[in-house]
Design an enzyme around this catalytic site. Structure first.
Site, PDB file in Angstrom:
ATOM      1  N   TYR A 201     -24.583  23.704  94.423  1.00  0.00           N
ATOM      2  CA  TYR A 201     -24.274  22.983  93.195  1.00  0.00           C
ATOM      3  C   TYR A 201     -24.173  23.970  92.042  1.00  0.00           C
ATOM      4  O   TYR A 201     -24.873  24.984  92.008  1.00  0.00           O
ATOM      5  CB  TYR A 201     -25.378  21.973  92.877  1.00  0.00           C
TER       6      TYR A 201
ATOM      7  N   LEU B 137     -20.915  21.112 102.958  1.00  0.00           N
ATOM      8  CA  LEU B 137     -20.892  19.719 103.441  1.00  0.00           C
ATOM      9  C   LEU B 137     -21.244  18.765 102.299  1.00  0.00           C
ATOM     10  O   LEU B 137     -20.450  17.939 101.886  1.00  0.00           O
ATOM     11  CB  LEU B 137     -21.903  19.569 104.598  1.00  0.00           C
ATOM     12  N   ASP B 138     -22.462  18.918 101.794  1.00  0.00           N
ATOM     13  CA  ASP B 138     -22.978  18.058 100.727  1.00  0.00           C
ATOM     14  C   ASP B 138     -23.799  18.942  99.823  1.00  0.00           C
ATOM     15  O   ASP B 138     -24.967  19.165 100.101  1.00  0.00           O
ATOM     16  CB  ASP B 138     -23.837  16.950 101.372  1.00  0.00           C
ATOM     17  N   PRO B 139     -23.198  19.560  98.812  1.00  0.00           N
ATOM     18  CA  PRO B 139     -21.872  19.274  98.252  1.00  0.00           C
ATOM     19  C   PRO B 139     -20.725  19.976  99.002  1.00  0.00           C
ATOM     20  O   PRO B 139     -20.915  21.064  99.539  1.00  0.00           O
ATOM     21  CB  PRO B 139     -21.986  19.845  96.838  1.00  0.00           C
TER      22      PRO B 139
ATOM     23  N   ASP C 228     -18.137  16.006 101.020  1.00  0.00           N
ATOM     24  CA  ASP C 228     -18.352  14.722 100.321  1.00  0.00           C
ATOM     25  C   ASP C 228     -17.441  14.614  99.094  1.00  0.00           C
ATOM     26  O   ASP C 228     -16.786  13.588  98.887  1.00  0.00           O
ATOM     27  CB  ASP C 228     -19.829  14.543  99.939  1.00  0.00           C
TER      28      ASP C 228
END
Length: 450
Positions: free
Chosen positions: A100, A125-127, A130
């Site tokens: 992030y 992946l996440d972040p 997504d």
């Protein structure tokens, strides 16, 4: 033409897929770790990998390394990213991270633009994945004159169901401390147009069953602060916005007991600096009158509540499995959290032949231009290769591959915008989605369910 050169900082388990893809694309990668041994292990068998030792805290050494490359990948803890970006600014080199964007990174935006460099973030992946599929659906709904009324997004890295047989229904593929600390984070989200705040100690009590596929018994709870996504995803009209975490049923209740009895506290305790038995440690953490199982259970019952007798028996059996009533010696780490982590890491690793599983789902409640309503989902369900097979875990693949694709696209000019970037618009996202789907089979399956 000389081959392009990339400096990769960090040797975590997601680094290997990134490294192999770049080497296969003819890109030379210097693999930099604090210790040369770690770098050598990661580079083993990769044709264009060159292991080096580098201390990121040494500005002079970092600058010298960055200067020799076209791009830097920062896969080290996020607190170091700003240091890496400052070096990239001085040397006018591009950067890619899977983390992030932190306030410390955002402060460097103008200097990054002045240096004429691209700092691409949040592409794992996440972040990462997504964002790609959230923005894609939101932009297409807006283009057709529709509105997003509700946006739910849940993601979980889990053991495959057949490998989830422990009281938490969980295995550690990364730091157990990081996993457990995340369970104490407060959460904020929009629900029905209002901001809802959940304090850290109450987080597990908000977990609810969440239906994705009938074959999975999943629960979901909110993760940190979802409120900035109204602006980030350009959905000012959305009344509900929740981003959260998926776990198997039973996980929240077990963690709740650990929180209530003080086992997730990171407060220093002198008695946890010595190699005492678990039952002695448990007696002292609980303030129980003796180390007998009867007294320990009484102390636990006074600090936490159980829904019914069945739940009580299941959770106590779980604590027994962890070993907190036993004569086994603790691995002393100075506080309850880290002492517990040391034991959980021993008991909850992926064993030979076991697989992990990643599930990610967005759920959009949409109001179309003509006033009709529909619900759409965007779902990714990916199993990893069995542990010990030489293949990648689902988590390593789904973080490492998007990172590698972003690196290639920054190097070849597909991603050319300057500044501190994240995958938040179709100009950046569409080429990433196309390559991930066509070259690596990574995509979310989209469905209209009502």
């Amino acid at each position: 033409m000389a081959p392009q050169r990339v400096l990769m900082l960090g040797s975590g388990f997601v680094a290997r897929p990134t490294l192999v893809i770049l080497s296969d694309a003819g890109i030379e990668v210097s693999v930099a770790c604090r210790t040369l041994d770690s770098a050598k292990r990661l580079s083993e068998g990769v044709k264009l990998a060159k292991p080096i030792s580098l201390d990121v805290a040494n500005d002079k050494a970092l600058d010298a390394a960055v200067a020799q490359h076209d791009l830097v990948i920062s896969l080290i803890p996020y607190t170091f990213h700003a240091t890496v970006i400052k070096s990239a600014i001085r040397n006018k080199k591009n950067v890619v991270t899977t983390s992030y964007i932190s306030p410390a990174m955002l402060e460097l935006e103008q200097q990054v633009k002045d240096a004429g460099i691209t700092v691409m973030n949040e592409i794992g992946l996440d972040p990462g994945i997504d964002h790609l599929y959230a923005v894609s659906t939101i932009e297409s709904v807006h283009k057709a004159g529709g509105k997003i009324i509700s946006f739910l997004s849940y993601c979980g890295g889990l053991p495959a169901p057949e490998d989830s047989g422990n009281p938490l229904g969980y295995k550690f593929s990364w730091s157990s401390r990081g996993v457990l600390l995340a369970l104490r984070n407060a959460a904020s989200f929009y629900q029905g147009g209002k901001v809802v705040n959940v304090a850290g100690p109450d987080l597990m009590a908000t977990a609810k069953p969440y239906h994705i596929y009938p074959g999975f018994a999943l629960v979901a709870y909110p993760n940190r602060d979802s409120t900035p996504y109204r602006e980030r995803y350009n959905i000012p009209e959305a009344e509900t916005i929740i981003r959260g975490t998926l776990r198997y049923a039973g996980f929240p209740e077990f963690v709740n007991v650990l929180v209530n009895i003080g086992f997730l506290s990171d407060e220093e305790q002198s008695f946890l600096k010595e190699s005492i038995t678990w039952k002695e440690a448990t007696q002292k953490i609980l303030g129980a009158s003796s180390t007998s199982e009867k007294d320990l259970l009484w102390a636990i019952s006074s600090k936490t509540t159980f829904k019914d007798n069945d739940e009580k028996n299941r959770l106590i059996a779980g604590l027994t499995w962890v070993g907190i009533f036993s004569d086994s010696k603790i691995i002393p780490k100075g506080n309850p959290l880290d002492t517990l982590c040391a034991t959980l890491e021993e008991k909850m690793q992926f064993e030979e032949g076991e697989r992990d599983l990643v599930i990610l789902q967005h759920k959009f409640e949409i109001e179309n231009k003509d006033g009709t309503r529909e619900t759409r989902t965007s779902t990714l369900c990916e199993y990893g290769a069995p542990t010990g097979s030489g293949g990648y875990s689902a988590m390593a693949k789904l973080v490492g591959v998007p990172c590698a694709v972003a690196v290639k696209q920054v190097l070849n000019g597909t991603i050319s915008e300057k500044g501190i970037l994240a995958p938040m618009n179709s100009k950046i996202n569409d080429p990433l989605m196309k390559e991930l789907k066509e070259e690596y089979g990574i995509e979310c399956k989209e469905k209209i369910i009502t």
